[in-house]
Design an enzyme around this catalytic site. Sequence first.
Site, PDB file in Angstrom:
ATOM      1  N   TYR A  63       0.647  -1.136  -0.047  1.00 20.06           N
ATOM      2  CA  TYR A  63       0.049  -0.175  -0.094  1.00 20.06           C
ATOM      3  C   TYR A  63       0.798   1.184   0.081  1.00 20.06           C
ATOM      4  O   TYR A  63       0.224   2.187  -0.015  1.00 20.06           O
ATOM      5  CB  TYR A  63      -0.777   0.012   1.192  1.00 20.06           C
ATOM      6  CG  TYR A  63      -1.815  -1.310   1.188  1.00 20.06           C
ATOM      7  CD1 TYR A  63      -2.846  -1.424   0.222  1.00 20.06           C
ATOM      8  CD2 TYR A  63      -1.871  -2.190   2.333  1.00 20.06           C
ATOM      9  CE1 TYR A  63      -3.774  -2.574   0.258  1.00 20.06           C
ATOM     10  CE2 TYR A  63      -2.832  -3.246   2.288  1.00 20.06           C
ATOM     11  CZ  TYR A  63      -3.567  -3.299   1.333  1.00 20.06           C
ATOM     12  OH  TYR A  63      -4.376  -4.263   1.325  1.00 20.06           O
ATOM     13  N   HIS A  96      -9.315   0.633  -5.307  1.00 21.78           N
ATOM     14  CA  HIS A  96      -8.268  -0.190  -4.757  1.00 21.78           C
ATOM     15  C   HIS A  96      -6.852   0.401  -4.891  1.00 21.78           C
ATOM     16  O   HIS A  96      -6.522   0.398  -5.880  1.00 21.78           O
ATOM     17  CB  HIS A  96      -8.385  -1.699  -4.852  1.00 21.78           C
ATOM     18  CG  HIS A  96      -9.718  -2.078  -4.559  1.00 21.78           C
ATOM     19  ND1 HIS A  96     -10.255  -2.379  -3.215  1.00 21.78           N
ATOM     20  CD2 HIS A  96     -11.015  -2.270  -5.208  1.00 21.78           C
ATOM     21  CE1 HIS A  96     -11.455  -2.622  -3.459  1.00 21.78           C
ATOM     22  NE2 HIS A  96     -11.886  -2.659  -4.400  1.00 21.78           N
TER      23      HIS A  96
HETATM   24  C1  DQA Z   1      -7.852  -2.592  -0.746  1.00 20.46           C
HETATM   25  C2  DQA Z   1      -7.695  -4.145  -0.877  1.00 20.46           C
HETATM   26  C3  DQA Z   1      -8.471  -4.987  -0.163  1.00 20.46           C
HETATM   27  O1  DQA Z   1      -8.696  -6.163  -0.526  1.00 20.46           O
HETATM   28  C4  DQA Z   1      -8.056  -4.692   1.362  1.00 20.46           C
HETATM   29  O2  DQA Z   1      -8.500  -5.531   2.314  1.00 20.46           O
HETATM   30  C5  DQA Z   1      -7.558  -3.336   1.758  1.00 20.46           C
HETATM   31  C6  DQA Z   1      -7.281  -2.525   0.963  1.00 20.46           C
HETATM   32  C7  DQA Z   1      -6.811  -1.750  -1.610  1.00 20.46           C
HETATM   33  O3  DQA Z   1      -6.949  -0.608  -1.490  1.00 20.46           O
HETATM   34  O4  DQA Z   1      -6.020  -2.419  -2.270  1.00 20.46           O
HETATM   35  O5  DQA Z   1      -7.875  -3.199   3.040  1.00 20.46           O
HETATM   36  O6  DQA Z   1      -8.753  -2.097  -0.728  1.00 20.46           O
END
Ligand code: DQA
Length: 140
Positions: A22, A99
Amino acid sequence: MKLLVLNGVNLNLTGKRETGVYGGETLEEINAELAAYAKECGDTVDFFQSNLEGELCAKIQSAQGNYDGIVLNAGAFTHYSYALRDAIAAVTVPVVEVHMSNVHAREEFRKKSVLTEVCRGEILGFGKHSYRLALESFHL
Ligand code: DQA
């Protein structure tokens, strides 16, 4: 345009958790960049994050008549929250699902979103830039 950026469960830990996935920037830093970008586009943007599903549903409900669009990263709620799905379906405000990671290149459970069908579209895999692209999509 008046836009709302909504972040769900665990997104408050962005910059501190799984930074290889992230990124190292905090949600506050990402939001500050988004606010600057929105200003350039002539938009105003509000931000809200919650780890509670019901709070996110309430925010989506109250967006009706108050926002022109919602950018939503629901975190793990994406994969199983029918409550969020119903909240999105209940309002006419367009919602763009976001995402940061490419969920299709990760664990099996992340490949399914219960939200996408009721969203205007989905942007994923571009790290923090996914949010900016989602804001931009309201100008298409
Ligand atoms: C997310 C992807 C989701 O699977 C995960 O649970 C997250 C972050 C992303 O930003 O890539 O918390 O939404």
